[in-house]
Motif scaffolding. Structure first.
Motif, PDB file in Angstrom:
ATOM      1  N   ARG A 110       0.827  -1.199   0.000  1.00 17.06           N
ATOM      2  CA  ARG A 110       0.000   0.000   0.000  1.00 17.06           C
ATOM      3  C   ARG A 110       0.869   1.260   0.000  1.00 17.06           C
ATOM      4  N   LEU A 111       1.951   1.228   0.748  1.00 14.89           N
ATOM      5  CA  LEU A 111       2.859   2.371   0.769  1.00 14.89           C
ATOM      6  C   LEU A 111       3.446   2.612  -0.623  1.00 14.89           C
ATOM      7  N   LEU A 112       3.781   1.536  -1.320  1.00 14.58           N
ATOM      8  CA  LEU A 112       4.364   1.650  -2.657  1.00 14.58           C
ATOM      9  C   LEU A 112       3.338   2.113  -3.681  1.00 14.58           C
TER      10      LEU A 112
ATOM     11  N   THR B 284       6.496  -6.437 -16.460  1.00  9.72           N
ATOM     12  CA  THR B 284       7.073  -5.112 -16.691  1.00  9.72           C
ATOM     13  C   THR B 284       5.979  -4.060 -16.753  1.00  9.72           C
ATOM     14  N   LEU B 285       6.398  -2.809 -16.681  1.00 15.56           N
ATOM     15  CA  LEU B 285       5.458  -1.703 -16.802  1.00 15.56           C
ATOM     16  C   LEU B 285       4.777  -1.721 -18.156  1.00 15.56           C
ATOM     17  N   ASP B 286       5.542  -2.001 -19.210  1.00 14.58           N
ATOM     18  CA  ASP B 286       4.963  -2.039 -20.553  1.00 14.58           C
ATOM     19  C   ASP B 286       3.963  -3.182 -20.696  1.00 14.58           C
ATOM     20  N   ASP B 287       4.290  -4.352 -20.113  1.00 11.71           N
ATOM     21  CA  ASP B 287       3.356  -5.476 -20.152  1.00 11.71           C
ATOM     22  C   ASP B 287       2.016  -5.079 -19.532  1.00 11.71           C
TER      23      ASP B 287
ATOM     24  N   LEU C  58       8.362  -2.062  -8.869  1.00  7.81           N
ATOM     25  CA  LEU C  58       7.519  -2.007 -10.066  1.00  7.81           C
ATOM     26  C   LEU C  58       6.124  -1.503  -9.721  1.00  7.81           C
ATOM     27  N   LEU C  59       5.610  -1.905  -8.572  1.00 10.34           N
ATOM     28  CA  LEU C  59       4.301  -1.421  -8.138  1.00 10.34           C
ATOM     29  C   LEU C  59       4.291   0.094  -8.026  1.00 10.34           C
ATOM     30  N   HIS C  60       5.344   0.637  -7.438  1.00  3.81           N
ATOM     31  CA  HIS C  60       5.415   2.086  -7.272  1.00  3.81           C
ATOM     32  C   HIS C  60       5.490   2.782  -8.631  1.00  3.81           C
ATOM     33  N   ARG C  61       6.292   2.250  -9.529  1.00  4.95           N
ATOM     34  CA  ARG C  61       6.419   2.850 -10.861  1.00  4.95           C
ATOM     35  C   ARG C  61       5.084   2.823 -11.598  1.00  4.95           C
ATOM     36  N   LEU C  62       4.357   1.722 -11.479  1.00  3.69           N
ATOM     37  CA  LEU C  62       3.054   1.635 -12.127  1.00  3.69           C
ATOM     38  C   LEU C  62       2.060   2.620 -11.531  1.00  3.69           C
ATOM     39  N   ASP C  63       2.049   2.723 -10.220  1.00  3.21           N
ATOM     40  CA  ASP C  63       1.108   3.621  -9.566  1.00  3.21           C
ATOM     41  C   ASP C  63       1.348   5.064 -10.004  1.00  3.21           C
ATOM     42  N   VAL C  64       2.601   5.459 -10.055  1.00  2.00           N
ATOM     43  CA  VAL C  64       2.930   6.822 -10.484  1.00  2.00           C
ATOM     44  C   VAL C  64       2.595   7.019 -11.958  1.00  2.00           C
TER      45      VAL C  64
END
Length: 351
Positions: A35-37, A220-223, A246-252
């Motif tokens: 959740r933090l990520l 991956t983010l692209d996937d 990866l979770l954080h990158r996707l959320d942003v």
């Protein structure tokens, strides 16, 4: 078609990104970290059998931190009355969704006639879903496979979905491969049966009123982003656990906000860790979920080593996490020829 319970609509933005239920992994400590990520992700518990919910230690099995919301309880089982009772208990404990597992292929679930076995019993699943909807006031959803063993016909898969939808279920998480019930381990079942995302995409085109979440092989983010072109959301499993950043990158990327460093995110977890330690939770029960945070980064191995070797020791506290961070950060702050020496000094407390 059966009337759908009034609480069945999940906001579309909550469907876009989710973390799969994973046995032995997605406990409450893991979910707080995730959740933090990813503040916008939908989180899921490990699968809990209905009997365990009814008769077991709910303080442990249904442990839930308020920061986790929205979070779903995944149930296993095949008896409608017991699933209904467990669903009601889960809703009363504050879970935002009750999800029925129709995809786990392990020997244990086969022996108990639940999990992926239920793909062959759509009438039983429909009865279970209807009973669960009647018993609770939160959305009831299903996580399933495309089929089992040699099921190769899309029409059979769609008929399964239609039968469950007629019982009132409006959201399906589709692990886009078959479950092979004989000859493959659960791990192999996550890797060997071929992925067929196109079945999930076709289902969404033909049943646009249903929410369809794609799961399986997303790394991956692209996937993950590609799936949003064809379905309502992407659910990450092992990738989210082994590479939590990866979770954080996707959320942003999908919801906006400022990308934080791994160290910043981990240090933001400190208040939670210290509260848990004060309650008697051992650091090892939290730190095991953190080991992948620096995966693929300089110093990532040293980070894992410090936590793995120290978290089980009596009195291990937040200072060990800071030590692991210091070792990791040293790898990017000193010339490569000196990194090993610096890491050794930090590990031994000489720096």
């Amino acid at each position: 078609m059966r009337a759908v319970n009034a609480a069945s609509a999940i906001p579309p933005e909550q469907l876009r990104l989710s973390v799969a239920p994973m046995m032995d992994w997605t406990d409450t400590q893991c979910r707080v970290f995730h959740r933090l990520l990813a503040p916008h992700a939908r989180l899921y518990t490990e699968m809990v059998h209905a009997n365990a919910v009814i008769h077991g230690d709910r303080s442990h099995l249904l442990a839930l931190d308020p920061v986790e919301h929205p979070v779903a309880l995944q149930l296993g089982g095949s008896e409608p009355a017991l699933l209904a009772q467990a669903a009601r208990i889960g809703a009363e404990h504050g879970f935002d969704e009750i999800n029925l597992n129709c995809g786990c292929p392990s020997d244990r679930v086969q022996a108990g006639r639940f999990g992926a076995c239920l793909m062959r019993e759509p009438a039983l699943v429909a009865d279970s879903v209807a009973a669960m909807i009647d018993a609770c006031n939160v959305p009831v959803t299903v996580k399933c496979r495309l089929g089992v063993d040699d099921d190769e016909h899309y029409e059979v898969f769609r008929a399964f979905i239609d039968r469950i939808a007629d019982a009132g279920c409006r959201m399906f998480v589709v692990h886009a491969r078959n479950a092979w019930l004989k000859g493959l381990s659960p791990k192999e079942n996550r890797e060997i049966p071929p992925l067929r995302y196109e079945w999930a995409y076709q289902l969404k085109r033909e049943r646009p009123d249903l929410a369809i979440i794609v799961n399986g092989g997303i790394a991956t983010l692209d996937d993950a982003t590609e799936h949003l072109q064809h379905a309502d959301g992407a659910m990450l499993g092992r990738a989210a656990y082994h590479d939590p950043y990866l979770l954080h990158r996707l959320d942003v990327a999908w919801f906006g906000g400022e990308l934080q460093t791994r160290s910043q995110l981990l240090r933001a977890l400190r208040p939670h860790v210290e509260v848990q330690l004060a309650r008697g939770v051992y650091l090892k029960h939290i730190s095991r979920h953190l080991l992948g945070l620096f995966g693929g980064q300089r110093g990532g191995r040293a980070f894992r080593q410090v936590l793995s070797e120290g978290a089980h020791k009596p009195g291990a506290d937040w200072s060990l996490v800071e030590q692991a961070l210091a070792v990791t950060e040293a790898f990017s702050e000193v010339p490569s020829s000196a990194r090993a020496d610096a890491a050794l000094r930090l590990c031994s407390g000489q720096a």
